[in-house]
Design an enzyme around this catalytic site. Structure first.
Site, PDB file in Angstrom:
ATOM      1  N   ASP A   9      37.309  34.816  29.338  1.00  0.00           N
ATOM      2  CA  ASP A   9      35.599  35.841  28.480  1.00  0.00           C
ATOM      3  C   ASP A   9      35.984  36.672  27.722  1.00  0.00           C
ATOM      4  O   ASP A   9      36.084  37.697  27.360  1.00  0.00           O
ATOM      5  CB  ASP A   9      35.804  36.495  29.179  1.00  0.00           C
ATOM      6  N   ASP A  51      31.015  33.394  29.686  1.00  0.00           N
ATOM      7  CA  ASP A  51      29.933  34.023  29.940  1.00  0.00           C
ATOM      8  C   ASP A  51      29.239  33.474  28.917  1.00  0.00           C
ATOM      9  O   ASP A  51      28.866  33.439  28.341  1.00  0.00           O
ATOM     10  CB  ASP A  51      29.589  35.482  29.516  1.00  0.00           C
ATOM     11  N   HIS A  53      25.164  33.115  29.704  1.00  0.00           N
ATOM     12  CA  HIS A  53      23.885  33.581  29.913  1.00  0.00           C
ATOM     13  C   HIS A  53      22.476  32.973  29.529  1.00  0.00           C
ATOM     14  O   HIS A  53      22.899  32.897  28.305  1.00  0.00           O
ATOM     15  CB  HIS A  53      23.557  35.486  30.365  1.00  0.00           C
ATOM     16  N   HIS A  62      21.271  40.342  37.057  1.00  0.00           N
ATOM     17  CA  HIS A  62      22.533  40.393  36.312  1.00  0.00           C
ATOM     18  C   HIS A  62      22.101  41.055  35.185  1.00  0.00           C
ATOM     19  O   HIS A  62      22.923  42.220  34.702  1.00  0.00           O
ATOM     20  CB  HIS A  62      23.035  39.095  35.928  1.00  0.00           C
ATOM     21  N   HIS A  78      23.577  40.736  27.710  1.00  0.00           N
ATOM     22  CA  HIS A  78      25.007  39.661  27.194  1.00  0.00           C
ATOM     23  C   HIS A  78      25.748  38.369  27.035  1.00  0.00           C
ATOM     24  O   HIS A  78      25.068  37.741  28.421  1.00  0.00           O
ATOM     25  CB  HIS A  78      26.165  40.685  27.285  1.00  0.00           C
ATOM     26  N   LYS A 103      30.116  30.300  32.708  1.00  0.00           N
ATOM     27  CA  LYS A 103      29.958  30.445  34.296  1.00  0.00           C
ATOM     28  C   LYS A 103      28.450  31.600  33.523  1.00  0.00           C
ATOM     29  O   LYS A 103      28.151  31.828  32.126  1.00  0.00           O
ATOM     30  CB  LYS A 103      30.556  31.343  34.568  1.00  0.00           C
ATOM     31  N   CYS A 145      35.655  39.828  36.026  1.00  0.00           N
ATOM     32  CA  CYS A 145      36.564  38.983  35.521  1.00  0.00           C
ATOM     33  C   CYS A 145      37.345  38.305  35.808  1.00  0.00           C
ATOM     34  O   CYS A 145      37.687  37.248  36.392  1.00  0.00           O
ATOM     35  CB  CYS A 145      35.596  37.932  34.607  1.00  0.00           C
TER      36      CYS A 145
END
Length: 190
Positions: A9, A51, A53, A62, A78, A103, A145
């Site tokens: 990340d 990440d 999203h 989340h 984010h 992810k 993470c």
């Protein structure tokens, strides 16, 4: 022994000025690039997670959408897929990355082992396919993470090292607790 490197990340939203910027994140991105320039030949595989999203929902709770984020379960928006915040930090040399893992696609996900590659494989499958037995873990954030990814790697049978000069955490106390937890379970910190 076949060693891999997992970069967790190292994204714009997790570095200074980002939605969840971590102090020292940009410096970690540069140090990882420098580490790869000096040690790329030691790694049979370099994987990186991000990440990634959804931008149209709360990603399974989340994202804090109805109240202020609590910064333990709910977070500000984010790393929305396809936005500059989800991009790798520009100081990270992505040319050295062999495999990209996304992810958190519509759900909370801290560990890179919860993500998938563009062809739908899990990180565990990629590591097994490449014969990786030893994994160095670096990135952001030590206490979230990086912690989840290193522990999942260890639980999946990898010999894991967290390179402490190549990580940055959200909070000094919880980052120190994560490093202590690594040592207590058998994850090496170097």
């Amino acid at each position: 022994m076949t060693r891999g490197l997992l970069i967790v990340d190292v994204q714009n939203d997790f570095t200074e000025g980002g939605a969840l910027g971590v102090d020292g994140g940009a410096a970690v991105a540069q140090r990882i690039t420098d580490h790869l320039a000096a040690h790329r030949g030691e790694y049979a595989l370099v994987a990186a997670s991000r990440d990634w999203h959804d931008g149209t929902n709360d990603n399974g709770g989340h994202f804090a959408t109805d109240a202020a984020p609590d910064y333990t379960v709910t977070w500000p928006v984010h790393c929305v897929a396809g936005t500059p915040g989800a991009d790798y930090h520009p100081a990270l040399d992505t040319a050295a990355i062999d495999v990209h893992v996304k992810k958190g696609q519509g759900k909370p996900a801290y560990s890179a082992f919860e993500g998938t590659t563009d062809d739908g494989r899990s990180l565990a499958e990629v590591l097994a396919d490449r014969g990786i037995t030893d994994l160095d873990v670096v990135g952001i954030a030590t206490d979230y993470c990086v912690r989840a990814s290193a522990l999942d790697a260890f639980e999946s049978g990898e010999r894991v090292r967290v390179l402490t000069d190549l990580v940055a955490g959200v909070d000094p106390a919880t980052s120190a607790a994560a490093l202590a937890e690594f040592r207590n379970v058998g994850v090496e910190t170097v």
